[in-house]
Design an enzyme around this catalytic site. Structure first.
Site, mmCIF file in Angstrom:
data_model
loop_
_atom_site.group_PDB
_atom_site.id
_atom_site.type_symbol
_atom_site.label_atom_id
_atom_site.label_comp_id
_atom_site.label_asym_id
_atom_site.label_seq_id
_atom_site.Cartn_x
_atom_site.Cartn_y
_atom_site.Cartn_z
ATOM 1 N N THR A 152 0.826 -1.214 0.000
ATOM 2 C CA THR A 152 0.000 0.000 0.000
ATOM 3 C C THR A 152 0.858 1.260 0.000
ATOM 4 O OG1 THR A 152 -1.716 -1.114 1.238
ATOM 5 C CG2 THR A 152 -1.601 1.253 1.539
ATOM 6 N N ARG A 180 -14.263 -6.575 -0.488
ATOM 7 C CA ARG A 180 -13.574 -6.346 0.799
ATOM 8 C C ARG A 180 -12.971 -4.928 0.813
ATOM 9 N NH1 ARG A 180 -8.066 -4.841 2.153
ATOM 10 N NH2 ARG A 180 -7.516 -5.760 4.153
ATOM 11 N N GLY A 182 -10.451 -2.401 3.055
ATOM 12 C CA GLY A 182 -9.441 -2.397 4.119
ATOM 13 C C GLY A 182 -9.459 -1.100 4.903
ATOM 14 N N ASP A 183 -8.355 -0.838 5.574
ATOM 15 C CA ASP A 183 -8.239 0.370 6.398
ATOM 16 C C ASP A 183 -7.988 1.633 5.579
ATOM 17 O OD1 ASP A 183 -5.631 -0.980 5.889
ATOM 18 O OD2 ASP A 183 -4.849 0.882 6.733
ATOM 19 N N GLY A 204 -0.336 -2.062 5.998
ATOM 20 C CA GLY A 204 -0.323 -3.355 6.666
ATOM 21 C C GLY A 204 -1.699 -3.989 6.591
ATOM 22 N N GLY A 206 -5.173 -4.608 6.821
ATOM 23 C CA GLY A 206 -6.240 -3.658 7.102
ATOM 24 C C GLY A 206 -7.157 -4.062 8.230
HETATM 25 N N1 GLY Z 1 -3.645 -1.760 4.357
HETATM 26 C C1 GLY Z 1 -4.238 -2.094 3.142
HETATM 27 C C2 GLY Z 1 -5.301 -3.069 3.240
HETATM 28 O O1 GLY Z 1 -5.314 -3.902 4.129
HETATM 29 O O2 GLY Z 1 -6.174 -3.048 2.413
#
Ligand code: GLY
Length: 287
Positions: A152, A180, A182-183, A204, A206
């Site tokens: 990322t 899905r 993520g963060d 990392g 998410g």
């Molecule tokens: N940090 C990126 C994700 O997990 O999507």
């Protein structure tokens, strides 16, 4: 207006293979330089974040934009967000396909409603607003058919007007379930920026970052402590779980980063200092 500005970018937390190390260092350095050019010319924090992240989205060395990892359907499906610390405006897209630069779509959304759009709604918004659209097949870099390194990208900036901004962009986890999220596009998880406090961007797994609202913890900590201490505490809060990394600018624009992944490609630049790139914290003297 002051003469002070600073910028940090990251190109993802995780092991960087020996054959990729110097190319990754050069690509991360190029991204911070793209943002630094904007800042040195008096550009805004938001503009600098977009310039740096867009460059990394176009570079197949990173898991963002062109060359992002593939989901379980063997498609590139992207998350990205941009936050303006001066106004707390946020724009973000999630699980979107068919856009060339998701950070550009996040930028279009920054002053618009709603804050976050996902999937086909995000793609339709991008098309309506004139963002560059692309055949999803054309977003697959040849090496991604066999390589599943997840790295990322993100950027945090402090500009000469004292404004903070943060941005993230990712293809998420390799082989992820379609849909899905993520963060990365979630404020308080993968990014945050607030004038007078600072700015953060994370990388990392998410799900681990979301469950701990790691971005929010960082920003809360920055209200009372410096960037390096906040970064170390955030990684400490992971309790050893997950390959996570964070880049942080404190209230004074001072940079720091920390990670518990083996490597974390980071580059930083400040007014009056040359841009430098590091592949892990061990390479950085903390200056
Ligand atoms: N940090 C990126 C994700 O997990 O999507």
């Amino acid at each position: 207006m002051s003469e002070t500005w600073s910028i940090i970018v990251h190109g993802g937390a995780g092991l960087i293979k020996p054959e990729r190390r110097e190319a990754k260092r050069a690509a991360t350095l190029a991204a911070v330089q793209a943002g630094a050019v904007v800042l040195a010319a008096g550009g805004t924090a938001v503009e600098a974040v977009v310039a740096a992240v867009r460059l990394m989205e176009d570079d197949p060395h990173f898991n963002a934009g062109f060359g992002a990892v593939l989901n379980a359907d063997r498609r590139v499906e992207l998350d990205s967000a941009l936050m303006d610390g001066a106004t707390l405006d946020l724009g973000g897209v999630a699980a979107v396909q068919g856009v060339k630069n998701p950070i550009e779509v996040a930028h279009l959304m920054l002053r618009d409603e709603p804050v976050l759009l996902a999937g086909d709604g995000a793609r339709r918004y991008a098309a309506e607003k004139g963002a560059a659209m692309i055949d999803p097949e054309a977003m697959i870099a040849p090496h991604r058919r066999t390589d599943d390194v997840a790295d990322t990208v993100g950027c945090v900036v402090f500009d000469v007007e004292g404004n903070f901004a943060a941005g993230t962009s990712t293809g998420g986890r390799p082989g992820k379930r379609p849909g899905r999220i993520g963060d990365s596009p979630i404020p308080g998880a993968g990014l945050y920026a607030q004038n007078g406090v600072g700015a953060v961007s994370l990388s990392g797994e998410g799900e681990l970052i979301l469950r701990r609202i790691l971005g929010a913890r960082l920003v809360a900590d920055l209200e009372t402590t410096d960037a390096a201490t906040a970064a170390d505490r955030a990684i400490g809060a992971m309790g050893g779980q997950g390959g996570v990394g964070c880049i942080v600018l404190g209230a004074d624009g001072g940079p720091a980063f920390a990670h518990n992944a083996p490597d974390f490609a980071v580059a930083m630049a400040q007014a009056g200092k040359p841009a430098r790139a590091f592949l892990n914290r061990g390479e950085w003297q903390g200056d």
